[in-house]
Design a protein around this motif. Structure first.
Motif, PDB file in Angstrom:
ATOM      1  N   ASP A 144     -15.100  12.463 -19.006  1.00 56.25           N
ATOM      2  CA  ASP A 144     -15.768  11.298 -17.723  1.00 56.25           C
ATOM      3  C   ASP A 144     -14.570  10.429 -18.735  1.00 56.25           C
ATOM      4  N   THR A 145     -13.145  10.814 -19.013  1.00 59.47           N
ATOM      5  CA  THR A 145     -11.946   9.859 -19.683  1.00 59.47           C
ATOM      6  C   THR A 145     -11.391   9.238 -18.282  1.00 59.47           C
ATOM      7  N   HIS A 146     -11.532  10.066 -16.728  1.00 62.25           N
ATOM      8  CA  HIS A 146     -10.910   9.488 -15.781  1.00 62.25           C
ATOM      9  C   HIS A 146     -11.412   9.008 -15.185  1.00 62.25           C
ATOM     10  N   ALA A 147     -12.881   8.115 -15.696  1.00 60.73           N
ATOM     11  CA  ALA A 147     -13.334   6.894 -15.056  1.00 60.73           C
ATOM     12  C   ALA A 147     -12.741   6.044 -13.630  1.00 60.73           C
ATOM     13  N   HIS A 148     -13.343   6.130 -12.695  1.00 60.06           N
ATOM     14  CA  HIS A 148     -12.914   5.190 -12.028  1.00 60.06           C
ATOM     15  C   HIS A 148     -11.035   5.492 -11.576  1.00 60.06           C
ATOM     16  N   ASP A 149     -10.294   6.191 -11.792  1.00 59.14           N
ATOM     17  CA  ASP A 149      -9.145   6.487 -11.665  1.00 59.14           C
ATOM     18  C   ASP A 149      -9.299   7.199  -9.514  1.00 59.14           C
ATOM     19  N   TYR A 150      -8.050   7.563  -9.284  1.00 62.86           N
ATOM     20  CA  TYR A 150      -7.559   8.303  -8.506  1.00 62.86           C
ATOM     21  C   TYR A 150      -8.422   9.461  -8.300  1.00 62.86           C
ATOM     22  N   ILE A 151      -9.164  10.337  -6.939  1.00 59.63           N
ATOM     23  CA  ILE A 151      -9.406  11.493  -7.281  1.00 59.63           C
ATOM     24  C   ILE A 151      -8.457  12.057  -7.718  1.00 59.63           C
ATOM     25  N   GLU A 152      -7.507  12.855  -6.783  1.00 55.03           N
ATOM     26  CA  GLU A 152      -6.284  13.292  -6.906  1.00 55.03           C
ATOM     27  C   GLU A 152      -5.387  13.730  -8.278  1.00 55.03           C
ATOM     28  N   PRO A 153      -4.986  12.059  -8.315  1.00 52.88           N
ATOM     29  CA  PRO A 153      -4.533  12.041  -9.754  1.00 52.88           C
ATOM     30  C   PRO A 153      -4.623  12.701 -11.083  1.00 52.88           C
ATOM     31  N   ALA A 154      -6.212  12.125 -10.975  1.00 49.52           N
ATOM     32  CA  ALA A 154      -6.950  12.971 -12.235  1.00 49.52           C
ATOM     33  C   ALA A 154      -6.785  13.784 -12.331  1.00 49.52           C
ATOM     34  N   VAL A 155      -7.445  14.317 -11.376  1.00 54.40           N
ATOM     35  CA  VAL A 155      -7.438  16.178 -10.926  1.00 54.40           C
ATOM     36  C   VAL A 155      -6.364  16.993 -11.402  1.00 54.40           C
ATOM     37  N   ALA A 156      -5.285  16.461 -10.948  1.00 58.53           N
ATOM     38  CA  ALA A 156      -3.751  17.424 -11.350  1.00 58.53           C
ATOM     39  C   ALA A 156      -3.563  16.834 -12.224  1.00 58.53           C
ATOM     40  N   ALA A 157      -4.126  15.978 -13.673  1.00 61.26           N
ATOM     41  CA  ALA A 157      -3.562  15.452 -14.967  1.00 61.26           C
ATOM     42  C   ALA A 157      -4.685  17.104 -15.758  1.00 61.26           C
ATOM     43  N   VAL A 158      -5.461  16.901 -15.401  1.00 61.72           N
ATOM     44  CA  VAL A 158      -6.920  17.647 -15.810  1.00 61.72           C
ATOM     45  C   VAL A 158      -6.090  19.322 -16.065  1.00 61.72           C
ATOM     46  N   TYR A 159      -5.488  19.620 -15.056  1.00 59.42           N
ATOM     47  CA  TYR A 159      -4.971  20.634 -14.867  1.00 59.42           C
ATOM     48  C   TYR A 159      -4.208  21.355 -15.063  1.00 59.42           C
ATOM     49  N   ARG A 160      -3.033  19.837 -15.480  1.00 55.93           N
ATOM     50  CA  ARG A 160      -1.846  20.075 -16.356  1.00 55.93           C
ATOM     51  C   ARG A 160      -2.228  19.953 -17.642  1.00 55.93           C
ATOM     52  N   ALA A 161      -3.312  19.361 -18.098  1.00 55.46           N
ATOM     53  CA  ALA A 161      -3.258  18.764 -19.526  1.00 55.46           C
ATOM     54  C   ALA A 161      -4.080  21.650 -19.950  1.00 55.46           C
ATOM     55  N   ARG A 162      -4.468  21.440 -19.212  1.00 50.79           N
ATOM     56  CA  ARG A 162      -5.149  22.477 -19.239  1.00 50.79           C
ATOM     57  C   ARG A 162      -4.199  23.474 -19.221  1.00 50.79           C
ATOM     58  N   LYS A 163      -3.168  23.455 -18.654  1.00 55.61           N
ATOM     59  CA  LYS A 163      -2.323  24.616 -18.324  1.00 55.61           C
ATOM     60  C   LYS A 163      -1.313  24.561 -19.417  1.00 55.61           C
ATOM     61  N   ALA A 164      -1.143  23.214 -20.008  1.00 59.05           N
ATOM     62  CA  ALA A 164       0.231  23.231 -21.849  1.00 59.05           C
ATOM     63  C   ALA A 164      -1.224  23.437 -22.905  1.00 59.05           C
ATOM     64  N   ALA A 165      -2.156  23.383 -22.612  1.00 52.60           N
ATOM     65  CA  ALA A 165      -3.197  23.546 -23.952  1.00 52.60           C
ATOM     66  C   ALA A 165      -3.109  25.126 -24.664  1.00 52.60           C
ATOM     67  N   PRO A 166      -3.447  25.140 -26.061  1.00 46.90           N
ATOM     68  CA  PRO A 166      -4.174  26.575 -25.790  1.00 46.90           C
ATOM     69  C   PRO A 166      -5.950  26.947 -25.554  1.00 46.90           C
ATOM     70  N   ALA A 167      -5.610  28.289 -25.004  1.00 44.01           N
ATOM     71  CA  ALA A 167      -6.596  28.929 -24.412  1.00 44.01           C
ATOM     72  C   ALA A 167      -7.950  28.872 -25.261  1.00 44.01           C
ATOM     73  N   ALA A 168      -7.279  29.411 -26.309  1.00 44.38           N
ATOM     74  CA  ALA A 168      -8.932  28.961 -27.539  1.00 44.38           C
ATOM     75  C   ALA A 168      -8.991  27.686 -27.601  1.00 44.38           C
ATOM     76  N   THR A 169      -8.710  26.494 -27.241  1.00 45.46           N
ATOM     77  CA  THR A 169      -8.883  24.663 -27.644  1.00 45.46           C
ATOM     78  C   THR A 169      -9.783  24.589 -25.963  1.00 45.46           C
ATOM     79  N   ARG A 170      -9.219  25.113 -25.191  1.00 41.31           N
ATOM     80  CA  ARG A 170      -9.908  24.674 -23.412  1.00 41.31           C
ATOM     81  C   ARG A 170     -11.957  25.613 -24.126  1.00 41.31           C
ATOM     82  N   THR A 171     -12.945  24.425 -23.536  1.00 39.97           N
ATOM     83  CA  THR A 171     -13.747  24.352 -23.352  1.00 39.97           C
ATOM     84  C   THR A 171     -14.316  25.795 -22.224  1.00 39.97           C
ATOM     85  N   ALA A 172     -13.544  24.981 -21.412  1.00 36.31           N
ATOM     86  CA  ALA A 172     -13.524  26.832 -20.346  1.00 36.31           C
ATOM     87  C   ALA A 172     -12.657  27.261 -19.779  1.00 36.31           C
TER      88      ALA A 172
END
Length: 497
Positions: free
Chosen positions: A469-497
């Protein structure tokens, strides 16, 4: 839009920023995809076509974030019987084609449209989709359009038809500037059609079996050809019926593209015994979400696909995925109502600015994703809670549908929506409903919302779904892209899913 209090119909907001969070009525608190067609923008089509679809929520995926449609139930007569249809009356809790709470005269419909236009500035389209067939019950359809366009000349007029009677009215359609028509075409093969349509009524005769389907097919193709030849944009609706026409719809898609259809909307069969349809009572099931997507994906490269359809009631009012019809029943509509265009004009002005801001944000996000993520990386599905405006602006507990986006290095694409009962009822969470939501989100590892409580967040995490919920009221597509980039950059063990 200047600062200060802005009034748009029933909306009173202080600024453009507030307006973006206040566009969908009572609960409003707190794109680019594959090519053109439903997901396209001004860069994907000629200016004349873009001008016709940019504010039509059914013909433009982008427009459905900003603009509302209204259906008026003035055409109850129908000339065919479909095995998936039962035009039950007064079923206000059902959301499916053919269902209405009130049947209106053309005069009542005109009053109601004006009342809605004054209160819902997002209204851009008036459609007639039954509850029978708008082209067969033509006198009422034509008179309704005449009365409304005399009062609101800039509203788009469109209708839905099975195509059987439509060729008889093609000159009227052109004369009335109706430039959007939806045709329901479920088959090309009469043997398949005989499993869908028990009978038709044509040329003063009741026909059954393969003969009925042959005539219906020929008239549907004639309708499509005539509409395209006269410059009318055609959206073809097809109901996906597993085991009957699922594989056949690829052929339908190729043929309607060849004949010039603008969009092809492949919809799931709604099959519930409680609805009293032949298919519902005989156990014919509807497709799963995966089956629907598989057929849609198989049609890519053919006629352009619409994926954001909500299979609206014949008296739907509001943004897609929202029905405010019960706010405008005839007992609530004044006997005398005068149209005030100011709110709708102000809304269109705001949308023009908002679209430019959103496109710039999307372009920046896409560039960042291409720079940071390798093309071979696997795509990610993300669910979004939104009330419109292209923003993440809905509490998880209030969401009764989730828009599903797919993201990879090529960009963010809307793929479908999934419905479920909202988790919060009367201010408290319902564990049974949460379980249903989790089942609905199967295969989707991330959900973005404006807000979520700790308990549902934990339950979602236990099911392998990360709620953000940290992207509340952001545009959808940029928020989705930001989450994707963050998940790809994070070590697999730190991801919730």
């Amino acid at each position: 839009m200047t600062a200060g209090l802005v009034t748009l119909g029933s909306l009173k907001v202080a600024s453009r920023e507030d307006l973006s969070q206040s566009i969908t009525g009572p609960e409003a608190t707190g794109c680019k995809a594959t090519a053109c067609g439903s997901s396209g923008g001004p860069a994907d089509m000629d200016p004349a076509t873009w001008a016709r679809v940019k504010d039509h929520p059914c013909y433009s995926e982008e427009a459905h974030h900003y603009f509302a449609r209204m259906h008026v139930a003035v055409a109850p007569a129908c000339n065919i019987q479909c095995n998936y249809c039962n035009r039950k009356y007064d079923c206000s809790n059902e959301s499916r084609p053919g269902v209405v709470s009130e049947r209106l005269t053309p005069e009542q419909a005109a009053r109601k449209v004006i009342a809605v236009a004054n209160e819902i500035p997002q209204l851009s389209v008036l459609g007639i989709a039954g509850p029978g067939d708008a082209a067969y019950d033509w006198r009422k359809t034509k008179e309704t359009f005449r009365l409304v366009s005399a009062q609101i000349p800039d509203i788009k007029l469109c209708l839905s038809s099975n195509g059987l009677a439509l060729p008889d009215h093609i000159d009227d359609l052109v004369a009335m500037n109706i430039d959007h028509v939806t045709l329901t075409i479920n088959m090309l093969d009469p043997e398949i059609g005989a499993k869908i349509y028990p009978w038709i009524f044509h040329d003063h005769q009741r026909l059954t079996g393969i003969e009925a389907s042959r005539v219906l097919h020929e008239r549907q193709m004639l309708s499509l050809d005539l509409l395209v030849a006269r410059g009318i944009l055609v959206k073809v609706n097809s109901v996906l019926i597993p085991g009957i026409n699922d594989a056949h719809l690829l052929e339908v898609n190729r043929e309607v593209k060849r004949r010039g259809a603008f969009l092809h909307n492949i919809m799931p069969l709604i099959s519930d015994p409680d609805h009293g349809t032949h298919f519902g009572l005989t156990g014919q099931r509807g497709p799963t979400a995966a089956e629907l997507k598989a057929v849609q994906d198989a049609c890519e490269g053919g006629a352009k696909l619409m994926r954001h359809c909500r299979q609206c009631r014949a008296d739907a009012v509001g943004l897609l995925g929202q029905d405010r019809g019960q706010e405008f029943t005839m007992d609530l509509v004044p006997e005398q109502v005068a149209y005030d265009p100011a709110a709708r004009a102000a809304w269109r002005d705001w949308v023009a600015h908002e679209r430019e801001d959103r496109r710039a944000a999307v372009a920046e996000a896409e560039a960042a994703t291409r720079a940071e993520v390798a093309p071979q990386e696997q795509p990610l599905l993300v669910a979004v809670c939104t009330q419109g405006g292209g923003r993440i602006n809905q509490h998880f507990g209030h969401a009764s549908e989730f828009r599903i986006y797919e993201v990879d290095a090529r960009g963010v694409r809307f793929v479908t929506h999934r419905r479920a009962d909202n988790y919060c009822t009367g201010g408290a969470g319902d564990e049974n409903r949460l379980a249903q939501v989790i089942r609905t989100l199967e295969g989707v590892p991330v959900i973005l919302c404006a807000r979520i409580g700790d308990c549902p967040r934990d339950d979602l995490a236990a099911a392998g779904i990360e709620a953000i919920d940290t992207h509340a009221h952001d545009y959808i597509e940029p928020a989705v892209a930001a989450v994707y980039r963050a998940r790809k950059a994070a070590p697999a063990a730190t991801r919730t899913a």
